[in-house]
Design a protein around this motif. Structure first.
Motif, mmCIF file in Angstrom:
data_model
loop_
_atom_site.group_PDB
_atom_site.id
_atom_site.type_symbol
_atom_site.label_atom_id
_atom_site.label_comp_id
_atom_site.label_asym_id
_atom_site.label_seq_id
_atom_site.Cartn_x
_atom_site.Cartn_y
_atom_site.Cartn_z
ATOM 1 N N THR A 114 51.991 13.397 -84.883
ATOM 2 C CA THR A 114 52.865 14.426 -84.308
ATOM 3 C C THR A 114 53.586 15.234 -85.390
ATOM 4 O O THR A 114 54.257 16.213 -85.079
ATOM 5 N N ARG A 115 53.435 14.860 -86.632
ATOM 6 C CA ARG A 115 54.137 15.542 -87.733
ATOM 7 C C ARG A 115 53.797 17.040 -87.790
ATOM 8 O O ARG A 115 54.682 17.887 -87.819
ATOM 9 N N VAL B 138 62.067 28.908 -77.298
ATOM 10 C CA VAL B 138 60.756 28.303 -77.559
ATOM 11 C C VAL B 138 60.547 27.138 -76.604
ATOM 12 O O VAL B 138 61.447 26.330 -76.383
ATOM 13 N N GLY B 139 59.350 27.078 -76.044
ATOM 14 C CA GLY B 139 58.959 25.950 -75.197
ATOM 15 C C GLY B 139 57.605 25.441 -75.648
ATOM 16 O O GLY B 139 56.876 26.113 -76.377
ATOM 17 N N VAL B 140 57.276 24.246 -75.202
ATOM 18 C CA VAL B 140 56.002 23.630 -75.575
ATOM 19 C C VAL B 140 55.293 23.169 -74.312
ATOM 20 O O VAL B 140 55.918 22.626 -73.398
ATOM 21 N N ARG B 141 53.986 23.388 -74.294
ATOM 22 C CA ARG B 141 53.153 22.949 -73.181
ATOM 23 C C ARG B 141 52.304 21.774 -73.637
ATOM 24 O O ARG B 141 51.614 21.856 -74.660
ATOM 25 N N LEU B 142 52.360 20.691 -72.871
ATOM 26 C CA LEU B 142 51.590 19.486 -73.174
ATOM 27 C C LEU B 142 50.576 19.218 -72.068
ATOM 28 O O LEU B 142 50.816 19.551 -70.909
ATOM 29 N N TYR C 272 56.303 12.022 -78.624
ATOM 30 C CA TYR C 272 56.226 13.449 -78.945
ATOM 31 C C TYR C 272 57.291 14.230 -78.175
ATOM 32 O O TYR C 272 58.006 15.057 -78.748
ATOM 33 N N ALA C 273 57.435 13.955 -76.888
ATOM 34 C CA ALA C 273 58.452 14.640 -76.075
ATOM 35 C C ALA C 273 59.854 14.351 -76.591
ATOM 36 O O ALA C 273 60.702 15.245 -76.638
ATOM 37 N N ALA D 208 62.419 12.738 -69.063
ATOM 38 C CA ALA D 208 63.605 12.029 -69.552
ATOM 39 C C ALA D 208 63.603 11.923 -71.079
ATOM 40 O O ALA D 208 64.638 12.106 -71.721
ATOM 41 N N ALA D 209 62.451 11.642 -71.665
ATOM 42 C CA ALA D 209 62.364 11.532 -73.130
ATOM 43 C C ALA D 209 62.689 12.864 -73.782
ATOM 44 O O ALA D 209 63.352 12.908 -74.822
ATOM 45 N N PHE D 210 62.245 13.953 -73.169
ATOM 46 C CA PHE D 210 62.524 15.285 -73.696
ATOM 47 C C PHE D 210 64.006 15.619 -73.538
ATOM 48 O O PHE D 210 64.630 16.163 -74.442
ATOM 49 N N GLY D 211 64.551 15.326 -72.385
ATOM 50 C CA GLY D 211 65.976 15.524 -72.152
ATOM 51 C C GLY D 211 66.404 16.932 -71.796
ATOM 52 O O GLY D 211 67.584 17.188 -71.610
ATOM 53 N N GLY D 212 65.476 17.860 -71.699
ATOM 54 C CA GLY D 212 65.816 19.246 -71.381
ATOM 55 C C GLY D 212 65.079 19.712 -70.144
ATOM 56 O O GLY D 212 64.631 18.908 -69.326
#
Length: 185
Positions: free
Chosen positions: A25-26, A44-48, A71-72, A106-110
């Motif tokens: 994930t680095r 900025v957002g990310v799509r998984l 990662y999230a 939950a891991a992302f928190g947003g």
């Protein structure tokens, strides 16, 4: 490309970008951080796509829940605007029960955007229950240029002609009518 670094099935690096989930994930985290530094993390957002095999039947990670959970969590530390997840196979049915997307949220928190196979009622239920903050609709927009209005009014949703996807030209993309419009001959 970023997804290929995340999955142990596709990342075969033996350097600091391969092996452990931290290493895999680095590079994606570095890329997202660089974009956030330019535009601001709140823009900025990310799509998984933890369950999507997509192009060329890409193999899944051996531990999608653990890998994408980590990662999230790392993405959440960046204060991004949102995390957007495809819940299942692209152009396939919703597979929210095959993976704990709520744990990812939950891991992302947003803010969390759910995507894949949602209809109006599923979307309303997901937002009302707190499962998701927003719902993204993809292919429904192709056949429904007025999708937002149709969803608000609980109006019929037109079906897209999948045979016209990627066929070139306007047919199947820009020739769908909004509610109340008629075809002229």
């Amino acid at each position: 490309m970023l997804e290929q670094f995340v999955r142990d099935s596709t990342n075969k690096h033996s350097d600091r970008y391969g092996g452990s989930v931290e290493n895999r994930t680095r590079f994606p985290i570095d890329v997202v951080t660089a974009v956030a530094d330019v535009w601001g993390a709140d823009r900025v957002g990310v799509r998984l796509s933890p369950l999507t095999r997509a192009v060329a039947d890409t193999p899944l990670d051996s531990d999608p829940q653990g890998t994408y959970g980590y990662y999230a969590e790392q993405l959440g530390k960046l204060g991004l605007a949102y995390l957007h997840c495809i819940e299942g196979q692209t152009r396939g049915p919703n597979a929210a029960t095959a993976f704990d997307f709520k744990a990812l949220h939950a891991a992302f928190g947003g803010k969390y955007i759910s995507n894949n196979g949602y209809d109006r009622q599923m979307a309303l239920d997901a937002v009302a229950s707190g499962y998701a903050d927003m719902i993204a609709f993809g292919h429904l927009y192709i056949a429904n240029p007025d999708l937002v209005d149709r969803l608000r009014r609980n109006a019929p949703i037109a079906a897209a002609d999948h045979a016209t996807y990627y066929a070139g030209g306007a047919t199947g993309y820009t020739d769908y009518k909004a509610l109340g419009e008629t075809t002229t001959a």
